[in-house]
Design an enzyme around this catalytic site. Structure first.
Site, PDB file in Angstrom:
ATOM      1  N   GLU A  22      69.720  22.416  65.225  1.00 18.56           N
ATOM      2  CA  GLU A  22      69.480  21.245  64.372  1.00 18.56           C
ATOM      3  C   GLU A  22      69.161  21.652  62.935  1.00 18.56           C
ATOM      4  O   GLU A  22      69.509  20.929  61.997  1.00 18.56           O
ATOM      5  CB  GLU A  22      68.346  20.406  64.953  1.00 18.56           C
ATOM      6  CG  GLU A  22      68.735  19.692  66.244  1.00 18.56           C
ATOM      7  CD  GLU A  22      67.640  18.805  66.781  1.00 18.56           C
ATOM      8  OE1 GLU A  22      67.852  17.585  66.859  1.00 18.56           O
ATOM      9  OE2 GLU A  22      66.560  19.338  67.122  1.00 18.56           O
TER      10      GLU A  22
ATOM     11  N   GLU B 256      68.037  20.928  74.876  1.00 20.44           N
ATOM     12  CA  GLU B 256      66.850  20.112  75.143  1.00 20.44           C
ATOM     13  C   GLU B 256      66.908  19.339  76.464  1.00 20.44           C
ATOM     14  O   GLU B 256      65.877  19.132  77.104  1.00 20.44           O
ATOM     15  CB  GLU B 256      66.627  19.138  73.979  1.00 20.44           C
ATOM     16  CG  GLU B 256      66.034  19.793  72.742  1.00 20.44           C
ATOM     17  CD  GLU B 256      67.067  20.409  71.817  1.00 20.44           C
ATOM     18  OE1 GLU B 256      66.736  20.707  70.667  1.00 20.44           O
ATOM     19  OE2 GLU B 256      68.235  20.604  72.273  1.00 20.44           O
TER      20      GLU B 256
END
Length: 262
Positions: free
Chosen positions: A116, A136
């Site tokens: 990210e 995640e």
């Protein structure tokens, strides 16, 4: 190399290029609150430096970034942890909004939060052996540091869903094919190639680069009519600049332009 804040980020100033480093190599640059705050300060300093035309984001040592520090992520759910959850999104917004283009050099490790971290950068250079993906969903959560919002804008909704929902690493060549990264190079060449790419950007008109970044970042946020009007506005701002005149004079005289950012 200039150490920033608590010393977990650093800037190497190179004339018109600034190299921003995650500087926690003993932990593979895993991100803590202090490191993220230091990176934010580093990019704010880059943004404020009128001499800098482009920047890189690199990892000190053998890896780019191992993602978030696991102990920090475990402890952040405790009521008395004192961990500010807004630090990471504020860092990403800072990278996205600084005037200069930013080139990320992704070597060896860039999972989860590190993935990210690269998304608001304007360009991404990746090593052939990099582990690059959003894990995640395998850790009991999902990427919510911009992964579900910035990623579809880069690779389309279908590709983004596959990356997010499978939790698998993206092969660097596949990442290039879908437009997620711009170049795939040998691992040992990542940092130098990112710097060279940034140097190529530095050769262009700095005011033109800055307004181009503003217009491009706004492209998916506005209806077409508003976007075209904004583009024209930003273009007209440059008509009475020395760089505009220098660019056309240099082309007419068949020489390289000497842009000054004025």
């Amino acid at each position: 190399m200039e150490s920033i804040g608590t010393g977990l980020a650093a800037i190497d100033w190179n004339d018109t290029r600034a190299d921003v480093y995650l500087s926690r190599p003993d932990k593979r640059n895993a991100m803590t609150v202090d490191l993220m705050c230091d990176l934010t300060e580093a990019f704010e300093r880059v943004d404020a430096n009128e001499d800098v035309r482009a920047a890189t984001l690199l990892g000190e040592g053998p890896a780019f970034c191992a993602g978030m520090d696991l102990e920090m992520m475990r402890d952040r759910v405790e009521p008395d942890s004192g961990i500010d959850r807004d630090v990471f999104p504020e860092l990403l917004e800072t990278i996205e909004e600084i005037r200069q283009p930013v080139v990320a050099g992704i070597k060896r490790a860039a999972p989860a939060g590190a993935f990210e971290l690269t998304l608001p950068c304007d360009f991404r250079i990746i090593g052939r052996e990099a582990t690059y993906g959003l894990l995640e969903v395998r850790l009991g959560t999902f990427p919510h540091g911009g992964g579900t919002q910035r990623l579809p804008r880069l690779v389309g909704l279908s590709n983004a869903k596959e990356i997010v929902m499978t939790g698998e690493f993206v092969d660097p060549e596949d990442a290039a094919e879908m437009g997620l990264v711009h170049e795939v190079v040998d691992t040992d060449a990542v940092d130098e190639r990112a710097k060279a790419f940034a140097d190529g950007l530095c050769d262009n008109a700095p005011l033109g680069l800055r307004n181009a970044k503003r217009a491009l970042n706004a492209a998916l946020e506005m209806p077409l009519e508003r976007g075209l009007a904004y583009e024209r506005q930003l273009g007209y701002e440059l008509d009475d600049t020395d760089d505009y005149r220098e660019g056309f004079e240099a082309r007419l005289e068949d020489r390289e332009p000497a842009f000054r950012g004025e």
